[in-house]
Design a protein around this motif. Structure first.
Motif, mmCIF file in Angstrom:
data_model
loop_
_atom_site.group_PDB
_atom_site.id
_atom_site.type_symbol
_atom_site.label_atom_id
_atom_site.label_comp_id
_atom_site.label_asym_id
_atom_site.label_seq_id
_atom_site.Cartn_x
_atom_site.Cartn_y
_atom_site.Cartn_z
ATOM 1 N N GLY A 6 0.639 -1.246 -0.206
ATOM 2 C CA GLY A 6 0.118 -0.047 -0.052
ATOM 3 C C GLY A 6 0.998 1.212 0.039
ATOM 4 N N LEU A 7 1.768 1.324 0.959
ATOM 5 C CA LEU A 7 2.514 2.448 1.156
ATOM 6 C C LEU A 7 3.498 2.703 -0.200
ATOM 7 C CD1 LEU A 7 3.972 2.351 4.768
ATOM 8 C CD2 LEU A 7 1.998 3.883 3.606
ATOM 9 N N VAL A 8 4.073 1.718 -0.604
ATOM 10 C CA VAL A 8 5.034 1.765 -2.096
ATOM 11 C C VAL A 8 4.235 2.107 -3.251
ATOM 12 C CG1 VAL A 8 6.832 0.410 -1.036
ATOM 13 C CG2 VAL A 8 5.313 -0.524 -2.570
ATOM 14 N N PRO A 57 -6.688 -12.469 -2.151
ATOM 15 C CA PRO A 57 -6.921 -11.478 -3.234
ATOM 16 C C PRO A 57 -6.588 -10.141 -2.988
ATOM 17 C CG PRO A 57 -8.943 -12.982 -2.451
ATOM 18 C CD PRO A 57 -7.947 -13.123 -1.570
ATOM 19 N N TRP A 58 -6.574 -9.498 -1.673
ATOM 20 C CA TRP A 58 -6.206 -8.106 -1.772
ATOM 21 C C TRP A 58 -4.736 -7.972 -2.004
ATOM 22 C CZ3 TRP A 58 -9.341 -4.153 -1.090
ATOM 23 C CH2 TRP A 58 -10.637 -4.273 -0.789
ATOM 24 N N LEU A 59 -3.972 -9.124 -1.568
ATOM 25 C CA LEU A 59 -2.612 -9.055 -1.522
ATOM 26 C C LEU A 59 -2.148 -9.231 -3.060
ATOM 27 C CD1 LEU A 59 -0.257 -8.966 0.204
ATOM 28 C CD2 LEU A 59 -0.156 -11.479 0.170
ATOM 29 N N ARG A 60 -2.860 -10.072 -3.781
ATOM 30 C CA ARG A 60 -2.416 -10.189 -5.110
ATOM 31 C C ARG A 60 -2.716 -9.017 -5.947
ATOM 32 N NH1 ARG A 60 -4.799 -16.249 -6.588
ATOM 33 N NH2 ARG A 60 -2.998 -17.452 -5.964
ATOM 34 N N TRP A 61 -3.841 -8.295 -5.556
ATOM 35 C CA TRP A 61 -4.115 -7.212 -6.580
ATOM 36 C C TRP A 61 -3.214 -5.987 -6.076
ATOM 37 C CZ3 TRP A 61 -6.115 -6.883 -10.964
ATOM 38 C CH2 TRP A 61 -7.265 -7.947 -11.169
ATOM 39 N N GLY A 62 -2.888 -5.893 -4.989
ATOM 40 C CA GLY A 62 -1.887 -4.842 -4.543
ATOM 41 C C GLY A 62 -0.429 -5.140 -4.952
ATOM 42 N N ALA A 63 -0.083 -6.279 -5.114
ATOM 43 C CA ALA A 63 1.421 -6.752 -5.638
ATOM 44 C C ALA A 63 1.161 -6.562 -7.514
ATOM 45 C CB ALA A 63 1.739 -8.195 -5.471
ATOM 46 N N THR A 64 -0.091 -6.983 -7.945
ATOM 47 C CA THR A 64 -0.124 -6.854 -9.353
ATOM 48 C C THR A 64 -0.230 -5.142 -9.753
ATOM 49 O OG1 THR A 64 -1.392 -8.533 -9.557
ATOM 50 C CG2 THR A 64 -1.712 -6.967 -11.237
ATOM 51 N N VAL A 65 -0.813 -4.341 -8.960
ATOM 52 C CA VAL A 65 -0.768 -3.071 -9.096
ATOM 53 C C VAL A 65 0.564 -2.295 -9.036
ATOM 54 C CG1 VAL A 65 -1.662 -0.650 -8.387
ATOM 55 C CG2 VAL A 65 -3.264 -2.548 -8.466
#
Length: 542
Positions: free
Chosen positions: A287-289, A354-362
């Protein structure tokens, strides 16, 4: 199985200090080893790189295909055939251009080929190259140990003396009849004298050429040929690779996907983070990066992507160099962080996956945007200052970055292991190496840089290139004669300016030197198609 494989042969590295046993050679290997050593000496002694690389590569590939049994596992390996095709292609590019990139690609391809012959189940390119190196270190010495005469040689000596007597009798008869014919026929005597004179001249030319350095070179050729034709089983890297899998599986003992065990902090009363806490840490990082990178990308898009024009006295080289290196390091660091958080059981944490995957994908997609900004910096430098080797290297490196980011997405969404990513990206590196081998980069660089719109021209850089760039420089003499500023670099790295007449004089001297060197080396071994075209395109030497 290769004929040189022997059950129970020592793996590398050896577990005992005892000297390895000599290798039993097949009849084909006994014929091909001296033939390959003589061929290597004939092709490469006092020669450059050119057609000789292609000829020797064809010899190695053909010998391996002949020595491999029909049902060998290597023949069913796609990696083996990739190495075969890459070896022939890169060696052909050496014969065409003679470039260093093509030579490096040929060396890497042959090493891969020999590694996959040694261990057909290997997949990692690096492990195949290391396996080939380990095989080469052992094959030559073990073949030489097998050349020693056996202790019980009485029967062999008697057999040798028997065949020697059979050969001496026909030779004695031949010499006798030769003397009779020479005395009876003057023309035969004159012809035989000429033949013997030619033979003696050839021997006199050969004997001075046999120096200590030449003997060492022949020994090197024999060792290289032995490493290419004789297989000593090297199981170390294949055994190490067999521990890895393509996909991550849930681990109860907290073993990483690449075989790295998590450190044990129990001695310090430190309790390992559970999956929920690890998820919260990963979510906070992503989230921060993402927010930070969003700001950086917004600035770059607004500044670089649309209508960027450098101001007067703007140091474009410093802008490109510092920004490119920092951004490349940032992209690599981002890929490393993703690999770290998705290395084990966090891939199976269903509440937050799911949240972790989408955050890493972004984050991965934002790094792709960052890579585009790096490409734009490189483009602006090329547009305003010309092409250099590093600029081409940055372009190909960005291609690898985009491919690497795509494989990171595969890891995120398909639970692929780090081993899978390294395998795929090593193949991409090999493909880029073949692409570099296929390019005639120096004439392309010179053709682009010799444009009147550039305020200055690094003529010293162009004249230091291989001779195949000279026809381009000769064809654009008018551009050099009208250039506003011509720069050269001395031995200490100091850049100075020269006038147009001095630059043209240096070009004429470079052409004369290349033509003299080309005329003094008429041997075909180091000839390339580019050198032939250069000789045809340049004006006659006066």
């Amino acid at each position: 199985m290769n004929p040189a494989f022997q059950p129970g042969a020592a793996a590398w590295p050896s577990a005992t200090p005892a000297q390895p046993a000599p290798l039993p050679l097949t009849a084909a290997q006994k014929l091909l080893l001296p033939l390959g050593a003589l061929l290597f000496d004939w092709l490469f002694w006092l020669e450059g790189t050119g057609l000789n690389v292609l000829v020797f590569t064809i010899f190695v590939v053909a010998a391996q295909l002949y020595l491999l049994p029909r049902h060998a596992a290597a023949r069913r390996s796609g990696y083996f055939w990739l190495a075969v095709a890459g070896s022939l292609f890169s060696a052909a590019m050496v014969a065409v251009y003679g470039s260093g990139a093509a030579g490096l690609a040929t060396l890497a391809s042959l090493a891969m080929l020999l590694g996959y012959v040694n261990q057909p189940h290997l997949k990692l390119v690096l492990y195949a190259v290391l396996t080939a190196g380990a095989n080469w270190l052992q094959a030559g010495p073990r073949v030489l140990r097998g050349l020693r005469a056996p202790r019980q040689s009485g029967a062999g000596l008697r057999r040798g003396w028997f065949y020697a007597r059979l050969l001496l009798v026909p030779l004695a008869v031949l010499v006798g009849f030769h003397l009779l014919f020479a005395m009876a026929n003057p023309r035969y005597d004159m012809l035989s004298y000429k033949v013997m004179a030619k033979l003696m001249d050839w021997l006199l030319l050969l004997i001075p050429d046999i120096s200590f350095a030449h003997l060492l070179f022949f020994a090197l050729g024999f060792l290289l040929t032995a490493g290419a034709l004789v297989v000593v089983p090297v199981h170390y890297f294949a055994d190490h690779e067999s521990r890895f899998g393509e996909f991550i599986r849930r681990q109860r003992d907290r073993v990483a996907s690449f075989g790295v065990r998590r450190p044990d902090f129990s001695a310090k009363n430190f309790r390992t983070l559970d999956l929920r806490k690890e998820f919260l840490a990963a979510g906070a990082v992503f989230g921060l990066v993402n927010l930070l990178l969003l700001v950086v990308n917004a600035i770059d898009i607004n500044w670089l992507w649309f209508g960027f024009v450098p101001k007067a006295n703007f140091d474009l080289a410093q802008f490109v160099h510092e920004g490119t290196y920092v951004l490349i390091f940032s992209i690599l660091l981002a890929m490393g962080i993703v690999l770290w958080f998705f290395r084990r059981n966090l891939n199976f944490y269903q509440p937050g996956l799911p949240w972790l995957r989408w955050g890493a994908t972004v984050w991965v997609l934002q790094n792709a945007v960052l890579a585009i900004s790096v490409g734009l910096r490189n483009y602006y430098y090329i547009w305003h200052s010309g092409i250099a080797y590093k600029r081409i290297g940055v372009c190909f490196f960005l291609v690898l970055v985009f491919f690497g980011l795509a494989t990171v997405l595969l890891k995120i969404w398909q639970r692929r292991s780090a081993y899978s990513l390294i395998r795929l990206n090593s193949l991409a590196v090999y493909a880029v190496l073949l692409a570099l081998a296929a390019g005639n980069w120096e004439p392309w660089i010179a053709g682009y840089n010799l444009q009147r719109r550039f305020p200055s021209l690094d003529i010293g850089f162009l004249l230091d290139m291989p001779g195949r760039v000279l026809p381009v420089l000769q064809a654009r003499r008018a551009v050099i004669a009208e250039a506003r500023q011509l720069n050269v670099e001395d031995e200490n790295g100091n850049v100075t300016s020269i006038d147009n007449a001095a630059a043209l004089a240096r070009l004429d001297m470079a052409i004369r030197d290349w033509q003299a060197h080309h005329a003094a080396r008429p041997d075909w071994q180091s000839l390339t198609w580019a050198a032939y075209q250069t000789a045809e395109a340049l004006p006659p030497h006066e």
